[in-house]
Design an enzyme around this catalytic site. Structure first.
Site, short mmCIF file in Angstrom:
data_model
loop_
_atom_site.label_atom_id
_atom_site.label_comp_id
_atom_site.label_asym_id
_atom_site.label_seq_id
_atom_site.Cartn_x
_atom_site.Cartn_y
_atom_site.Cartn_z
N ASP A 129 22.44 29.48 62.71
CA ASP A 129 23.72 30.13 62.97
C ASP A 129 24.60 30.16 61.73
OD1 ASP A 129 26.01 30.76 65.29
OD2 ASP A 129 26.77 29.58 63.62
N VAL A 135 27.28 32.95 66.68
CA VAL A 135 26.13 33.84 66.58
C VAL A 135 25.03 33.40 67.55
CG1 VAL A 135 24.30 34.70 65.06
CG2 VAL A 135 26.64 34.49 64.19
N ASP A 136 24.78 32.10 67.62
CA ASP A 136 23.81 31.58 68.59
C ASP A 136 24.19 32.02 70.01
OD1 ASP A 136 22.09 30.28 66.88
OD2 ASP A 136 22.93 28.29 67.18
N LEU A 137 25.45 31.84 70.35
CA LEU A 137 25.89 32.13 71.71
C LEU A 137 25.86 33.63 72.01
CD1 LEU A 137 28.82 29.57 71.88
CD2 LEU A 137 26.59 29.39 72.99
N GLY A 172 22.33 34.59 72.50
CA GLY A 172 21.89 34.16 73.82
C GLY A 172 22.29 35.15 74.90
#
Length: 396
Positions: free
Chosen positions: A142, A170-172, A175
């Site tokens: 991220d 960014v990860d979230l 997802g």
């Protein structure tokens, strides 16, 4: 109990850390049966990302994205472990993984191998750079993606260092994109009878997150500057300091609202041709903002907020996390939920998805490592003797 939206959907979750597990938790909240596959020795590495921890020893990080799931420990590097996953896949609807591109092929758990076993399988991959392109095989993080994507170049003080966002945004976001892709593939399957490969990348997600700022570049060819708490296209739309060293956000989106700001603050800036329209205010922000900041220092934050609220001018405080989760609105929206865990309880952040007919359900706290291994294997047809043998061989 009302049937959940994704009731009957079975998910094999080979993901770990944040991005993938955030997607599978969303699916689990919506009613899917999610079985989290973890390494027998240590499990998801976020189990050890502590302190802080809850009373039962669960790390706060792991608890963020792993409620409503079962935990099955399997060593997928062994043929017996691979057989377990394949038996699960044969009756699953979705497999989620965030291994490096090609990382599961050596185990016979890649998309091409598994789709022949179950043509209806939706195989969802979340990687740093996607399944194609010159960087496809690079690992993705991220923080690094925030830098590479340009997101950090527009975040932080105008004259200071570029900043990352305070959470792994960014990860979230990736997802959420994975959830969208999975649900779209499941819907398409009702028409075609076939699953497909869902390919979501952190970099792609971050590029899409650039939104209007990215489009500003495409429209003009210019590199957008870093504006701190300012807005590239609206003024005043930023943070102001007030008396008492407190801060507020003023989000003045049009000329009518700016006229109301002027009235509240007892100023005639709206009559000044430099500030009469939003394009002029954007052009002359360096002159207007200091004038406004000087006026803001004459009153305390809450007094200003009351005056702007009464004048229907969008504004708000900058809360810390404790203040944010304690807000009556936060509580009314069930955004903090209490789950039972052993002999104690665990407070977790709730789901933002509110469905009137098939609401999100909070059924279980994040699982202990391998707590469901025996029950899952039993449901797959393994005998007690076979399970004990797998345990003795450290395969599960």
């Amino acid at each position: 109990m009302t049937q959940a939206a994704l009731a009957g959907i079975k998910v094999v979750d080979l993901s770990r850390v944040l991005a993938g597990p955030s997607a599978t938790q969303c699916l689990a909240d919506l009613g899917a049966e999610v079985i989290k596959i973890e390494r027998p020795d240590s499990g998801d590495e976020t189990r050890e990302w502590a302190p802080p921890q809850f009373a039962d020893g669960t790390s706060a990080y792991f608890a963020t994205v792993n409620r409503n799931k079962q935990s099955l420990t399997v060593d997928i590097s062994t043929p017996a472990g691979q057989d377990i996953i394949k038996k699960m896949v044969a009756e699953a609807d979705v497999l989620v993984e965030n291994y490096k591109v090609g990382g599961l092929k050596k185990y016979g758990l890649d998309y091409d191998s598994l789709k022949s076993l179950n043509p209806r399988l939706v195989y969802a991959s979340l990687t740093g750079f996607g399944q194609t392109g010159p960087d496809a095989r690079k690992p993705g993080y991220d923080y690094i993606i925030q830098g590479q994507s340009g997101l950090m170049s527009i975040t932080g003080p105008e004259d200071g260092l570029p900043y990352k966002v305070g959470v792994a945004v960014v990860d979230l976001f990736a997802g959420l994109n994975l959830v969208i892709g999975i649900q779209a593939a499941l819907l398409a399957r009702t028409q075609t009878g076939l699953g497909q490969h869902v390919d979501v990348a952190l970099l792609d997600s971050a590029i899409a997150m650039l939104a209007n700022v990215g489009m500003n570049h495409l429209a003009t060819g210019k590199v957008p500057p870093r504006l701190g708490n300012g807005h590239p296209s609206i003024v005043p739309y930023q943070v102001f300091a007030t008396e008492g060293a407190q801060h507020l956000i003023l989000a003045c989106g049009n000329d009518k609202q700016f006229a109301a700001v002027c009235e509240v603050m007892g100023q005639d800036w709206i009559a000044d041709e430099r500030f009469a329209t939003n394009p002029q205010r954007v052009k002359n922000r360096a002159e207007l903002v200091p004038l406004m900041q000087a006026e803001f220092m004459r009153r305390e934050r809450d007094e200003w907020l009351g005056l702007f609220d009464a004048a229907s001018v969008p504004c708000g405080p900058i809360n810390n996390i404790a203040e944010a989760v304690a807000m009556p609105q936060t509580q009314a929206r069930a955004m903090v939920v209490e789950l039972a865990k052993k002999d104690t309880t665990m407070r977790v952040l709730g789901s933002p998805v509110k469905l009137s007919g098939t609401p999100v359900q909070y059924l279980s706290a994040p699982p202990d490592l391998g707590q469901d291994t025996v029950s899952v294997l039993t449901s797959l047809g393994y005998t007690q003797e076979q399970i004990e043998q797998l345990q003795q061989q450290h395969i599960v």
